[in-house]
Structure formats: structure tokens, C-alpha cells
Design a protein around this motif. Structure first.
Motif, PDB file in Angstrom:
ATOM      1  N   ILE A 124      27.872  11.882  -4.531  1.00 17.57           N
ATOM      2  CA  ILE A 124      26.917  11.898  -5.652  1.00 17.57           C
ATOM      3  C   ILE A 124      25.925  10.747  -5.520  1.00 17.57           C
ATOM      4  N   LEU A 125      26.433   9.562  -5.160  1.00 18.70           N
ATOM      5  CA  LEU A 125      25.557   8.404  -4.995  1.00 18.70           C
ATOM      6  C   LEU A 125      24.570   8.622  -3.858  1.00 18.70           C
ATOM      7  N   LEU A 126      25.060   9.079  -2.703  1.00 19.52           N
ATOM      8  CA  LEU A 126      24.178   9.304  -1.551  1.00 19.52           C
ATOM      9  C   LEU A 126      23.128  10.373  -1.850  1.00 19.52           C
ATOM     10  N   GLN A 127      23.555  11.444  -2.533  1.00 21.16           N
ATOM     11  CA  GLN A 127      22.605  12.517  -2.857  1.00 21.16           C
ATOM     12  C   GLN A 127      21.536  12.028  -3.829  1.00 21.16           C
ATOM     13  N   THR A 128      21.946  11.191  -4.785  1.00 22.71           N
ATOM     14  CA  THR A 128      20.979  10.618  -5.730  1.00 22.71           C
ATOM     15  C   THR A 128      19.942   9.773  -4.997  1.00 22.71           C
ATOM     16  N   ILE A 129      20.406   8.960  -4.055  1.00 23.92           N
ATOM     17  CA  ILE A 129      19.489   8.111  -3.286  1.00 23.92           C
ATOM     18  C   ILE A 129      18.519   8.964  -2.480  1.00 23.92           C
ATOM     19  N   LYS A 130      19.060   9.956  -1.773  1.00 22.95           N
ATOM     20  CA  LYS A 130      18.210  10.801  -0.919  1.00 22.95           C
ATOM     21  C   LYS A 130      17.203  11.584  -1.745  1.00 22.95           C
ATOM     22  N   ASP A 131      17.658  12.159  -2.858  1.00 21.60           N
ATOM     23  CA  ASP A 131      16.748  12.946  -3.699  1.00 21.60           C
ATOM     24  C   ASP A 131      15.624  12.081  -4.254  1.00 21.60           C
ATOM     25  N   SER A 132      15.973  10.870  -4.722  1.00 17.04           N
ATOM     26  CA  SER A 132      14.950  10.006  -5.315  1.00 17.04           C
ATOM     27  C   SER A 132      13.942   9.546  -4.270  1.00 17.04           C
ATOM     28  N   LEU A 133      14.415   9.236  -3.064  1.00 18.89           N
ATOM     29  CA  LEU A 133      13.505   8.792  -2.004  1.00 18.89           C
ATOM     30  C   LEU A 133      12.607   9.925  -1.531  1.00 18.89           C
ATOM     31  N   ASN A 134      13.163  11.126  -1.390  1.00 14.43           N
ATOM     32  CA  ASN A 134      12.344  12.280  -0.987  1.00 14.43           C
ATOM     33  C   ASN A 134      11.289  12.599  -2.042  1.00 14.43           C
ATOM     34  N   THR A 135      11.677  12.497  -3.318  1.00 15.95           N
ATOM     35  CA  THR A 135      10.720  12.751  -4.402  1.00 15.95           C
ATOM     36  C   THR A 135       9.610  11.710  -4.393  1.00 15.95           C
ATOM     37  N   SER A 164       0.857  -1.188   0.000  1.00 16.56           N
ATOM     38  CA  SER A 164       0.000   0.000   0.000  1.00 16.56           C
ATOM     39  C   SER A 164       0.889   1.233   0.000  1.00 16.56           C
ATOM     40  N   ARG A 165       0.280   2.390  -0.242  1.00 15.92           N
ATOM     41  CA  ARG A 165       1.049   3.640  -0.195  1.00 15.92           C
ATOM     42  C   ARG A 165       1.671   3.842   1.188  1.00 15.92           C
ATOM     43  N   GLU A 166       0.924   3.421   2.226  1.00 16.81           N
ATOM     44  CA  GLU A 166       1.439   3.582   3.581  1.00 16.81           C
ATOM     45  C   GLU A 166       2.666   2.695   3.804  1.00 16.81           C
ATOM     46  N   GLN A 167       2.601   1.461   3.290  1.00 16.36           N
ATOM     47  CA  GLN A 167       3.745   0.555   3.433  1.00 16.36           C
ATOM     48  C   GLN A 167       4.959   1.071   2.669  1.00 16.36           C
ATOM     49  N   ALA A 168       4.708   1.564   1.447  1.00 18.17           N
ATOM     50  CA  ALA A 168       5.810   2.095   0.644  1.00 18.17           C
ATOM     51  C   ALA A 168       6.417   3.320   1.308  1.00 18.17           C
ATOM     52  N   GLY A 169       5.550   4.184   1.826  1.00 15.11           N
ATOM     53  CA  GLY A 169       6.037   5.386   2.506  1.00 15.11           C
ATOM     54  C   GLY A 169       6.842   5.047   3.741  1.00 15.11           C
ATOM     55  N   SER A 170       6.386   4.022   4.487  1.00 14.03           N
ATOM     56  CA  SER A 170       7.105   3.596   5.678  1.00 14.03           C
ATOM     57  C   SER A 170       8.470   3.030   5.312  1.00 14.03           C
ATOM     58  N   ARG A 171       8.521   2.253   4.210  1.00 10.91           N
ATOM     59  CA  ARG A 171       9.799   1.689   3.748  1.00 10.91           C
ATOM     60  C   ARG A 171      10.773   2.807   3.378  1.00 10.91           C
ATOM     61  N   ILE A 172      10.282   3.811   2.677  1.00  7.68           N
ATOM     62  CA  ILE A 172      11.141   4.922   2.241  1.00  7.68           C
ATOM     63  C   ILE A 172      11.656   5.708   3.438  1.00  7.68           C
ATOM     64  N   THR A 173      10.778   5.954   4.416  1.00 12.73           N
ATOM     65  CA  THR A 173      11.194   6.669   5.624  1.00 12.73           C
ATOM     66  C   THR A 173      12.294   5.905   6.356  1.00 12.73           C
ATOM     67  N   GLU A 174      12.146   4.585   6.424  1.00 16.05           N
ATOM     68  CA  GLU A 174      13.149   3.742   7.075  1.00 16.05           C
ATOM     69  C   GLU A 174      14.480   3.802   6.338  1.00 16.05           C
TER      70      GLU A 174
END
Length: 821
Positions: free
Chosen positions: A593-604, A544-554
Motif C-alpha cells: 500500500i505504501l509503495l503503491q501510494t508513492i508510485k501513484d503520487s509521483l506518476n500523477t 524548475s519543472r524540468e528539475q522537479a520532473g528529473s527528481r521524480i523520474t529518479e
């Protein structure tokens, strides 16, 4: 009417679910395309018959008939690498459609998710990854409730069963405490895949035979006559080729036998051939006699293929013509969709074992196999040599360090050159023969000098005074030898038909761990295909969106902070004698660059899941990858090489960041972890440059001598993070020795890198010159294996270089084989 329709809902559900298997095949190869019209026609054909059956029997009959019709029609157009993948995909879709299993269970099987919350592994016989997956499935599915406690409490029983050859056949060997009866087929596959991943293919074949039938595993090749019967003057045949395959000999023989065509025109396509192809097609269509046209290399004629598609549409249905069009193509994106959907597609590949490869060679020989016994034995040995170098590649880096394709033309040229050396009055010039065949023919394909070294050793096994004697055990096996002088091609083909149909690793000079490596490589490729086939656009998330959001936050919470490049540059300034400082700053920048890419994609993604922005295709792909425990493609574009799952990749990333964080905090490190570097070659070059400038010696007069760490090391540095494949290092004996049990690769202890003058390099005689490789980025997320250095490994007194060259022993700064767990 509605009631009548509802009675056949289970059949419709089966047919609808399997359509997505077919639609997604294009993700494996762009050439696998089939029309909905064709699919519907197949369904209508399946509904013929069964009129006098009872209702339940009729439903079973229609489902079984359609499934096999679909399988048999699709299977003939698939390359061998995709045949089992397709069969397993059918099985998984049927399990879900019949509500025998849930989509979540299929997802777990394919993603092989590990739990980071699992307690410490209490079992010595089970890997940590397998234990983490066992804990995850125990927590996730009611069918596996208390399974982790079960295998812990009955550890000895489970160890015995898991290591048994019948572990993959729960119907034959019952699992402890009745677990093989408690679990259905898919759940049994999950357990086998977790505990014994190299046995997954065998287990899947057992499951397919049990539920669908053995016919789903038997894929007899279609004859040209069977192919011809499915064609018309408007329906071309498209041969999908793999390197080394050639269906034209069979086509010529068929025409010669059946007399169906007066003329067969072969037309290689390519630059400047469009007009010639059109004129040939016009002539064939207008001719009174029967002309068949074979257009070869269609993948090289993108513009003409679009034109050919229109030409075929313009041909009238009536009158029926005896004209036929045959096309050959490698898998490519250049073929038009309509042409792919309207043609009869047939995969044609070269044989896949030593005996069949040799039979193909002899079947293509024109005339005599040699006018003397010596020549006939040389041809036979060359045929076996040719088959071995072809088939050796299936063992990955244990076979060859790079992928090579050898064809019949290599054999033909080599045979001509070999026989030219034969003079009845003189001894055979073995060295000249080696140069002619190895350097001029087969070696011309090779880009790695260590592969060429291996090729020379294999050649010398077949071409020496003993090897051409009657009864000599080629490959160390009596069955491969020639006991008597055979004189005709037919006699040789009959002899070859008696050879083993399954190649054992020892005929290649490899040990049994090569079979495990091969099985795991095949399993990993099948899982890549299965994930593609079972991921539909409509369900990018099983969460669900909630599960996906929780995974991303983690995930965001576990990511380490970026490096402070300004502070690091001040602490490690560039100096003439500290070139490694520049490499350090470069590596820190890459990780930022790798860490910033990961963070930006997860925040988006979080913003998109909250409904504030639209989800783009790139975001969708990232969501699918996260759900399937895969590293998203967007991250791979800026990452180091890795074949690991997302969970393991993140843990590995944490370790790499920690290594460089310690370097920055402590001002240096005691042992340099080569695997942590994006560019390890740059670091080694910088170390040599430091020594050159400090000593005032020209760098081209220096080299780096690599050895095991000496008791009293001189100037140099310690390297760690290397793995050896094909052997293991014995700390007690201080030499390499045979790998034990199921070990495919093993970590090496620290190595010592010592800069020194080239003239001072020790001349160690009883050592194995072992190549060390790394993976370097070539373009985007594409990596290529690259030679890094040579390490002289001490050998046991009874061992020789030939032994380890046969074994394919090499080292890598990345684990050369992973289970993707």
C-alpha cells in the motif's frame, strides 16, 4: 515623484519581504494572526523621524526601526517555543532581501539535503550524514568550492575547531585556512548546522546578535501596565496561555495597586455560559462604575467567540469608556480571525527553569510558609520536587516517556496532604507521605508505570530523614540547600533568586548527553517552524519543472517492486503453529500500500508537471515536501513512524523492503529486525502463540523472557534493531554502563526472546528493568509512543537501579532521537 520613490526602494523591499514572515506565523499557531491594516500602521510609525539624516543613513534608520518595531510587537504575542524561530526567520528573509544570500542557500540550510553520490566518508570524527551534506554543499554552491577537500586535507585542524566551544563564534575563533572570513553569516550557519547540529541554536543566536543586535535575543516580559496602555474599551487583551500559566494574579495585583476598576468579574466560559457572558458584558458596558470582565477558557466557547466578535464591533468609538475586556485562551482554531487581529495578544507561560518555577510557587502561597522549621523545610523540598518534575519533561524521553503537565494546584494539594502528616511528637511516616503525594497527586497524571517508578525515586530524594536536615545538598548541589532556617515568604524568594538560572542536567540525575538531546530536540522543532515560515504559496518549488520532473523520474527508478501477495500467501500459509505467517502477509500488504501510494503520487505529479492535469493542493504540498527534502504528508498516511529526512527515509524504506524480501526468498530470517515491522507487537504475540500451540500450554500461562543472546540458546528467536538511550551496552563487561562523549543513543546487540512458563522466569536480582517502546499509529499520520516489552539488563556491581532510573534509560525499536539530516 517616481525618482523620489525609487530612492526608498530598499526600505519597501525590506518591509514587503518581512510581511510574509508575519503572514505565515499562522502555520505555527492558528492564534498568530495580524491584519494588513495593523502592519501598514506599524510601517507608517517607523517612517517618523530621521528627517535631518543623510540619505543612506536615513534608509538604514528606517529599515532598522521598522524591523525592531515589528519584532518587538510580534514577539510579545509568541509562545517561547516560537520566539527564536521568528527571530531566525526575520534574519533569513533579510539576508535574501538584501541579496546577501540566495533562496537556494536558505533552502539548503533548512532542508539539510544529503548527497547519495558522495564518496565514502574519509573522516572518523565526522558522521556519514554530515559528510554527505558537506559533499552536497560543495557541489551546489560556489562559496563552498573545494570545501570537502579542505576539511579532508586539514582534518586534524578542523576536528579541533569543530569540537571547540567557540566553533559557533567564527569571529572569536578563526576557522582553518581563513574559511570564517571567506563565508558570510548564513554560509557559516550552514557549516555549523552540518558539522555540529546540536550547536545550531547557539550559532543562530550569535548571528542574530551580530547582524540585528542583542536586543533581538532579549525578550523581557511585558508588565500588565504596559499591556493596559495598548488597550481601549473596544480592544480586548488576549492572553495566549500554555499549560500551567495563570496571568490573573498579576491582573488582580495591578488593579489593587492602580485602582483602575471598581469591580473585576471572572467568567469561565464553556457549555451553557453564553447567556451569562452576554448579561455580564451588558452590565459592564452600562454600569456607571468601572467594571472589567475576564473571560477565561475562550478556546472552549467557539460559538460565543463569533458572537463576541460582533458585539465588540457594535460598541461605538465614542464616548471613551473605562471598561476593559480581558480574554484567556489556549492556542486553538476556534477564535475568529477579526477578534484575533483586533486584540492585543500577549503570550503568558509558566517559568522555564527550576529557580523561577520555585519562585512562582512561593509567590502564590497565601500567608505563612509553615509554623515550624520542619514544615518550612518540607514545603521547600516539595517546591523543588514540583519544579524538577515540571522541568524534567524538556529532556524528552530521558525526562519522561510521555508528556505531562503539572500545575500549581498539584503543589497546593500535595502541600496540604504533606503537612497533615506532621506531628511534633511522632516520626514522619515517609511511606504514607509518598503514597499521598506520588500516587494520589502527581502520579495521577501518569499513564506509564515506568514514569511512576521514576517519580517515586525522585520523591524519595527529597523526603527522607537526611533531606530535611540543615545544609543537606538537595540535587547533590550545595547552592540548592538551605543552610539556615528561613521564616518568611520574602526570605525564601530572595534565596531562590540566588539559585542558578540555567539548569544543568545533573540536578535531574541526568548526564551531559541529555543537554545534547535537548539541544537537538529544540533545533529540530525550530527547523520545522522555519520551513513553515519560509515556504510561501507563490514559490512551492525552488526548482524548475524540468528539475522537479528529473527528481521524480529518479525517485520512481529507485523504488522497489511490490510484493506478490498471492505467491507469498501460498509459500507462507496460515497454520495453527505458524501464526507469524499471517503477520508476514499483513506486513507485506502494508508495504505494498505504501509503495503503491508513492508510485501513484509521483506518476500523477509527472503528468501534472507536463501540463496534462491541474496541480491540486495535495500535489503542491507533495512538491514542496520533495523540494525541502521532507516526506510528503500523503506518504506519511500509509507509512511507519519516522522523523528522518526524505533522503534517509527512502534509504531506510529500501532496507525494510529488503528485510522482508529476504524473508520471502529464504523462507525465514535468522534475526528479526523489529524496526521493520509496522506492528511489532503482533509479531511477538504470534511467536508466543506458536510456542503455546506447539507445546499445548495455555498462552496465559506463558510469557516471553528477553535476555542477551546466551552462548547456548534454547528455543526462541533473535531480535535486532533496538536502540538504548541514556546508557550504552558494554560487550566486554556484558552490562550497561555510562554513555560516552556526545552519544545520545546507541544500538543494542541482538536480544534473545525465549517463550517460557511464567513460573520458570529467572529471578535475576542485580538487573535494570528496562522498558522498550515503539511508535504506534493512532489516527491518520498521528503516532503515539507505546510500551512493547521489558528487558532485564545486567548492571555493573557498583551500579544500582536508582542510578539508571534517574538517567531515564529506556530502549526503542526506532532511534529515539534523530538529527533529521
Amino acid at each position: 515623484m517616481e525618482l523620489k520613490r525609487s530612492q526608498f526602494a530598499s526600505v519597501a523591499r525590506r518591509v514587503a519581504s518581512l510581511y510574509f514572515c508575519i503572514e505565515n506565523l499562522v502555520k505555527l499557531e492558528s492564534i498568530y494572526q495580524y491584519s494588513l491594516e495593523w502592519y501598514t500602521g506599524l510601517y507608517m510609525k517607523a517612517l517618523e523621524g530621521g528627517y535631518d539624516m543623510e540619505h543612506e543613513e536615513k534608509l538604514k534608520f528606517y529599515k532598522s526601526k521598522f524591523t525592531y518595531l515589528l519584532f518587538s510587537n510580534i514577539n510579545k504575542s509568541l509562545l517561547s517555543k516560537d520566539k527564536l524561530t521568528f527571530a531566525i526567520s526575520l534574519l533569513l528573509n533579510i539576508f535574501v532581501a538584501e541579496e546577501l544570500n540566495t533562496p537556494a542557500e536558505v533552502k539548503f540550510l533548512l532542508s539539510r539535503t544529503s548527497s547519495s553520490k558522495a564518496p565514502n566518508n574519509p573522516l572518523s570524527w565526522l558522521s556519514d550524514k554530515a559528510w554527505q551534506q558537506t559533499y552536497e554543499m560543495t557541489q551546489s554552491f560556489p562559496a563552498f568550492a573545494e570545501f570537502d577537500a579542505e576539511i579532508t586535507g586539514r582534518s586534524a585542524e578542523w576536528e579541533k575547531v569543530v569540537n571547540s566551544g567557540d566553533f559557533v563564534r567564527p569571529g572569536k575563533l578563526s576557522w582553518p585556512n581563513g574559511w570564517s572570513e571567506k563565508l558570510n553569516l548564513l554560509q557559516q550557519l550552514i557549516v555549523i548546522n552540518v558539522m555540529k547540529p546540536e550547536k545550531f541554536i547557539e550559532a543562530a543566536q550569535v548571528a542574530i546578535a551580530s547582524y540585528l543586535g542583542k536586543e533581538y535575543l532579549e525578550c523581557p516580559p511585558l508588565s500588565i501596565e504596559e499591556i493596559y496602555n495598548g488597550t481601549s474599551h473596544k480592544t480586548p487583551v488576549l492572553f495566549i496561555l500554555s499549560p500551567g500559566a495563570d496571568p490573573l494574579l498579576e491582573l488582580k495585583a495591578f488593579i489593587s495597586k492602580r485602582k483602575l476598576a471598581d469591580e473585576l468579574i471572572f467568567l469561565p466560559l464553556g457549555k451553557g455560559q453564553d447567556k451569562v457572558a452576554d448579561l455580564t458584558l451588558n452590565r459592564a458596558l452600562a454600569a456607571r462604575e468601572t467594571i472589567w470582565v475576564v473571560m477565561q477558557n475562550c478556546h472552549l466557547a467557539k460559538s460565543y467567540m463569533a458572537h463576541l466578535e460582533k458585539r465588540l464591533e457594535e460598541i461605538p468609538d465614542e464616548p471613551k469608556l473605562s471598561f476593559r475586556l480581558w480574554l484567556t485562551s489556549m492556542p486553538a482554531d476556534s477564535l475568529p480571525t477579526t477578534l484575533l487581529q483586533s486584540s492585543v495578544k500577549v503570550a503568558h507561560e509558566r517559568p522555564k527553569n527550576v529557580a523561577k518555577s520555585m519562585m512562582e510557587v512561593y509567590s502564590r502561597l497565601d500567608g505563612s510558609v509553615g509554623d515550624s522549621e520542619l514544615k518550612r523545610r518540607l514545603v521547600y523540598n516539595l517546591a523543588m520536587f514540583h519544579a524538577l518534575v515540571q522541568e524534567r519533561g524538556k529532556y524528552g524521553t530521558l525526562g519522561w516517556n510521555y508528556i505531562y503537565e503539572f500545575s500549581y494546584s498539584d503543589f497546593a494539594v500535595a502541600m496540604h496532604q504533606l503537612l497533615a502528616f506532621v506531628d511534633d511528637d511522632e516520626e514522619l511516616p515517609w511511606n504514607a507521605m509518598e503514597y499521598a503525594v506520588v500516587e494520589n497527586v502527581y502520579g495521577g497524571h501518569m499513564i506509564d508505570p515506568f514514569d511512576l517508578r521514576k517519580l517515586k525515586v525522585i520523591f524519595s530524594d527529597f523526603f527522607n530523614e537526611k533531606a530535611i536536615r540543615s545544609g543537606y545538598k538537595l540535587c547533590g548541589r550545595k547552592e540548592y540547600s538551605l543552610q539556615i532556617d528561613l521564616k518568611t515568604k520574602e526570605e525564601y524568594i530572595k534565596h531562590l533568586s540566588t539559585l542558578p538560572q540555567i539548569d544543568e542536567p545533573d540536578i535531574f540525575g541526568l548526564d551531559q548527553s541529555a543537554s545534547i538531546a535537548y539541544s537537538i530536540n529544540c533545533t529540530n522543532k525550530i527547523f520545522e517552524g522555519l520551513i513553515s515560515l519560509n515556504a510561501s504559496a507563490e514559490t512551492p518549488l525552488l526548482e524548475s519543472r524540468e528539475q522537479a520532473g528529473s527528481r521524480i523520474t529518479e525517485l520512481l527508478a529507485t523504488l522497489p517492486p511490490l510484493f506478490d501477495l498471492d505467491e507469498s500467501a501460498k509459500a507462507f500459509p496460515e497454520k495453527p503453529t505458524r501464526c507469524d505467517n499471517a503477520v508476514l502477509i499483513q506486513e507485506l500488504s502494508k508495504y505494498n500500500i505504501l509503495l503503491q501510494t508513492i508510485k501513484d503520487s509521483l506518476n500523477t505529479l509527472q503528468t501534472a508537471l507536463q501540463g496534462q492535469i491541474t496541480i491540486t493542493p495535495t500535489m503542491e504540498q507533495t512538491l514542496v515536501s520533495l523540494s525541502n527534502n521532507q516526506v510528503p504528508d500523503l506518504w506519511k498516511l500509509h507509512s511507519y513512524f519516522s522523523t528522518e529526512s526524505l533522503a534517509v527515509w527512502l534509504k531506510d524504506l529500501e532496507g525494510r523492503i529488503g528485510f522482508f524480501a529476504d524473508w520471502v526468498a529464504q523462507g525465514g530470517v535468522m534475526c528479526c529486525w523489529l524496526s521493520a515491522f509496522f506492528h511489532p507487537r503482533a509479531f511477538l504475540t504470534a511467536a508466543l502463540q506458536n510456542y503455546s500451540r506447539a507445546k499445548g500450554v495455555p498462552i496465559d500461562a506463558l510469557t516471553v523472557y528477553y535476555s542477551m543472546v546466551p552462548k547456548e540458546p534454547a528455543a526462541g528467536l533473535m531480535l535486532c534493531g533496538l536502540f538504548i538511550e541514556g546508557a550504552k551496552w558494554s560487550t566486554a563487561k556484558e552490562c550497561i554502563e555510562e554513555a560516552e562523549g556526545r552519544a545520545i543513543c546507541s544500538p543494542m546487540p541482538g536480544l534473545w526472546a525465549q517463550p517460557m512458563a511464567i513460573a520458570d522466569v529467572p529471578n535475576n536480582k542485580h538487573v535494570y528493568e528496562c522498558p522498550v517502546y515503539c511508535m504506534e499509529r493512532k489516527q491518520g499520520a498521528i503516532y503515539e509512543k507505546s510500551y512493547l516489552l521489558t528487558m532485564n539488563l545486567p548492571m555493573n556491581n557498583k551500579d544500582t537501579q536508582r542510578q539508571w532510573i534517574h538517567r531515564g534509560v529506556s530502549m526503542s525499536i526506532q532511534s529515539p532521537l534523530t538529527h533529521n539530516n
